[in-house]
Each structure stands twice: as structure tokens, then as C-alpha cells.
Design a protein around this motif. Structure first.
Motif, PDB file in Angstrom:
ATOM      1  N   ILE A 106       0.975  -1.139  -0.077  1.00  0.00           N
ATOM      2  CA  ILE A 106      -0.142  -0.101   0.123  1.00  0.00           C
ATOM      3  C   ILE A 106       0.830   1.178  -0.045  1.00  0.00           C
ATOM      4  O   ILE A 106       0.669   2.116  -0.814  1.00  0.00           O
ATOM      5  CB  ILE A 106      -1.046  -0.077   1.240  1.00  0.00           C
ATOM      6  CG1 ILE A 106      -2.063  -1.048   0.955  1.00  0.00           C
ATOM      7  CG2 ILE A 106      -1.573   1.395   1.463  1.00  0.00           C
ATOM      8  CD1 ILE A 106      -2.927  -1.420   2.245  1.00  0.00           C
ATOM      9  N   VAL A 107       1.719   1.276   0.761  1.00  0.00           N
ATOM     10  CA  VAL A 107       2.734   2.350   0.926  1.00  0.00           C
ATOM     11  C   VAL A 107       3.368   2.647  -0.458  1.00  0.00           C
ATOM     12  O   VAL A 107       3.623   3.795  -1.026  1.00  0.00           O
ATOM     13  CB  VAL A 107       3.885   2.295   2.038  1.00  0.00           C
ATOM     14  CG1 VAL A 107       4.732   3.443   2.028  1.00  0.00           C
ATOM     15  CG2 VAL A 107       3.207   2.032   3.386  1.00  0.00           C
ATOM     16  N   ARG A 108       4.153   1.339  -0.918  1.00  0.00           N
ATOM     17  CA  ARG A 108       4.933   1.515  -2.065  1.00  0.00           C
ATOM     18  C   ARG A 108       3.916   2.090  -3.388  1.00  0.00           C
ATOM     19  O   ARG A 108       4.450   2.861  -4.213  1.00  0.00           O
ATOM     20  CB  ARG A 108       5.507   0.143  -2.342  1.00  0.00           C
ATOM     21  CG  ARG A 108       6.517   0.155  -3.646  1.00  0.00           C
ATOM     22  CD  ARG A 108       7.330  -1.044  -3.623  1.00  0.00           C
ATOM     23  NE  ARG A 108       8.364  -0.971  -2.648  1.00  0.00           N
ATOM     24  CZ  ARG A 108       8.625  -1.551  -1.365  1.00  0.00           C
ATOM     25  NH1 ARG A 108       7.703  -2.429  -1.269  1.00  0.00           N
ATOM     26  NH2 ARG A 108       9.492  -1.450  -0.805  1.00  0.00           N
ATOM     27  N   ASP A 109       2.843   1.538  -3.431  1.00  0.00           N
ATOM     28  CA  ASP A 109       1.627   2.009  -4.394  1.00  0.00           C
ATOM     29  C   ASP A 109       1.306   3.515  -4.189  1.00  0.00           C
ATOM     30  O   ASP A 109       1.072   4.073  -5.119  1.00  0.00           O
ATOM     31  CB  ASP A 109       0.595   0.955  -4.572  1.00  0.00           C
ATOM     32  CG  ASP A 109       0.821  -0.339  -5.168  1.00  0.00           C
ATOM     33  OD1 ASP A 109       1.832  -0.442  -5.473  1.00  0.00           O
ATOM     34  OD2 ASP A 109      -0.093  -1.173  -4.957  1.00  0.00           O
ATOM     35  N   ALA A 110       1.389   3.911  -2.882  1.00  0.00           N
ATOM     36  CA  ALA A 110       1.012   5.342  -2.913  1.00  0.00           C
ATOM     37  C   ALA A 110       2.080   6.076  -3.293  1.00  0.00           C
ATOM     38  O   ALA A 110       1.948   7.413  -3.833  1.00  0.00           O
ATOM     39  CB  ALA A 110       0.898   5.618  -1.216  1.00  0.00           C
ATOM     40  N   TRP A 111       3.467   5.688  -3.478  1.00  0.00           N
ATOM     41  CA  TRP A 111       4.624   6.357  -3.819  1.00  0.00           C
ATOM     42  C   TRP A 111       4.317   6.235  -5.157  1.00  0.00           C
ATOM     43  O   TRP A 111       4.644   7.363  -6.042  1.00  0.00           O
ATOM     44  CB  TRP A 111       5.817   5.539  -3.333  1.00  0.00           C
ATOM     45  CG  TRP A 111       6.558   5.593  -2.329  1.00  0.00           C
ATOM     46  CD1 TRP A 111       5.856   6.522  -1.142  1.00  0.00           C
ATOM     47  CD2 TRP A 111       7.247   4.783  -1.571  1.00  0.00           C
ATOM     48  NE1 TRP A 111       6.492   6.070   0.324  1.00  0.00           N
ATOM     49  CE2 TRP A 111       7.407   5.233  -0.060  1.00  0.00           C
ATOM     50  CE3 TRP A 111       8.227   3.792  -1.903  1.00  0.00           C
ATOM     51  CZ2 TRP A 111       8.197   4.589   0.787  1.00  0.00           C
ATOM     52  CZ3 TRP A 111       9.154   3.140  -1.269  1.00  0.00           C
ATOM     53  CH2 TRP A 111       8.980   3.650   0.215  1.00  0.00           C
ATOM     54  N   VAL A 112       4.160   5.146  -5.824  1.00  0.00           N
ATOM     55  CA  VAL A 112       3.710   5.240  -7.481  1.00  0.00           C
ATOM     56  C   VAL A 112       2.987   6.230  -7.799  1.00  0.00           C
ATOM     57  O   VAL A 112       3.275   6.819  -9.027  1.00  0.00           O
ATOM     58  CB  VAL A 112       3.482   3.524  -7.889  1.00  0.00           C
ATOM     59  CG1 VAL A 112       2.997   3.895  -9.202  1.00  0.00           C
ATOM     60  CG2 VAL A 112       4.419   2.679  -7.731  1.00  0.00           C
ATOM     61  N   PHE A 113       1.948   6.397  -7.204  1.00  0.00           N
ATOM     62  CA  PHE A 113       0.718   7.369  -7.643  1.00  0.00           C
ATOM     63  C   PHE A 113       1.000   8.643  -7.235  1.00  0.00           C
ATOM     64  O   PHE A 113       0.217   9.459  -7.565  1.00  0.00           O
ATOM     65  CB  PHE A 113      -0.468   6.671  -7.376  1.00  0.00           C
ATOM     66  CG  PHE A 113      -0.965   5.575  -8.043  1.00  0.00           C
ATOM     67  CD1 PHE A 113      -1.468   5.847  -9.458  1.00  0.00           C
ATOM     68  CD2 PHE A 113      -1.081   4.337  -7.564  1.00  0.00           C
ATOM     69  CE1 PHE A 113      -1.787   4.689 -10.126  1.00  0.00           C
ATOM     70  CE2 PHE A 113      -1.465   3.358  -8.041  1.00  0.00           C
ATOM     71  CZ  PHE A 113      -1.733   3.236  -9.588  1.00  0.00           C
ATOM     72  N   GLY A 114       2.253   8.770  -6.467  1.00  0.00           N
ATOM     73  CA  GLY A 114       2.279  10.359  -5.949  1.00  0.00           C
ATOM     74  C   GLY A 114       1.497  10.798  -4.964  1.00  0.00           C
ATOM     75  O   GLY A 114       1.255  11.951  -4.496  1.00  0.00           O
ATOM     76  N   ILE A 115       0.529   9.791  -4.034  1.00  0.00           N
ATOM     77  CA  ILE A 115      -0.193   9.850  -2.878  1.00  0.00           C
ATOM     78  C   ILE A 115       0.718  10.379  -1.723  1.00  0.00           C
ATOM     79  O   ILE A 115       0.583  11.295  -1.100  1.00  0.00           O
ATOM     80  CB  ILE A 115      -1.005   8.714  -2.656  1.00  0.00           C
ATOM     81  CG1 ILE A 115      -1.970   8.515  -3.903  1.00  0.00           C
ATOM     82  CG2 ILE A 115      -1.930   9.157  -1.442  1.00  0.00           C
ATOM     83  CD1 ILE A 115      -2.408   7.331  -3.917  1.00  0.00           C
ATOM     84  N   LEU A 116       1.851   9.735  -1.740  1.00  0.00           N
ATOM     85  CA  LEU A 116       2.866  10.212  -0.601  1.00  0.00           C
ATOM     86  C   LEU A 116       4.191  10.152  -1.356  1.00  0.00           C
ATOM     87  O   LEU A 116       4.578   9.630  -2.389  1.00  0.00           O
ATOM     88  CB  LEU A 116       2.967   8.817   0.134  1.00  0.00           C
ATOM     89  CG  LEU A 116       1.925   8.374   1.232  1.00  0.00           C
ATOM     90  CD1 LEU A 116       2.232   7.069   2.052  1.00  0.00           C
ATOM     91  CD2 LEU A 116       1.646   9.500   2.005  1.00  0.00           C
TER      92      LEU A 116
END
Length: 100
Positions: free
Chosen positions: A23-33
């Protein structure tokens, strides 16, 4: 994870190749975090909110990395390749066992 806090992706098992780590890594992918945000100490409700944002970000792409636009697909490949390479170097085995 009622009163527990997330240890953070850098302290997560197998280089963060867990449900919460993805979840964290995907948030990085999408620029959420930003990639500097490791979510150390985040509560279950914070992680749930992040999950919902990540899930919504994946929906236009049917949750398939192959359907991501080039820039996101390249970021996804980089982030996951780095984690997988590092986890394997530390003994992680991606093969499912009978009890998985």
C-alpha cells in the motif's frame, strides 16, 4: 492492528513486500505520498485511509501494472524491482508454500 502502529515500510518484513508495505509503495507510485514517507507509527485508520486512496488510484488501470501509463509503470517497476532484489538478497523466497 487496533491499537498497534505500523512499523514503517523500512522495518516491515521482506523489504515491505507485505500487504501494508505494498500500500505504501503503491502510494509512492501514484504520488499520493512522497517516497520519503515511510508511514512509521501510522495508525490502522491512517493506513485504511491510505489504502482507500491507493485503491481508487488503481481503479482506472484495472489494478494491473501493465495498464499504467509509461511514467507510472516505470516508477512501479523501479520501486518493486528494488524491493524484490533487496529482499531476495536477504533470503526472501517468493515461492508460495503449501500453507500460504
Amino acid at each position: 492492528m487496533t491499537n498497534q502502529r505500523y512499523a514503517g515500510i523500512n522495518q516491515d518484513a521482506n523489504e515491505g513486500l507485505t500487504h501494508l508495505g505494498r500500500i505504501v509503495r503503491d502510494a509512492w507510485v501514484f504520488g499520493i505520498l512522497p517516497e520519503t514517507e515511510t508511514c512509521v507509527g501510522w495508525s490502522a485508520s491512517q493506513m485504511q485511509t491510505l489504502y482507500e486512496k491507493v485503491h481508487a488510484a488503481w481503479e482506472p488501470y484495472a489494478h494491473l501494472p501493465s495498464r499504467l501509463p509509461d511514467d507510472l509503470r516505470e516508477r512501479h517497476m523501479r520501486l518493486y524491482s528494488e524491493a524484490i532484489t533487496s529482499a531476495k538478497a536477504k533470503g526472501w523466497d517468493a515461492e508460495l508454500k503449501e500453507d500460504d
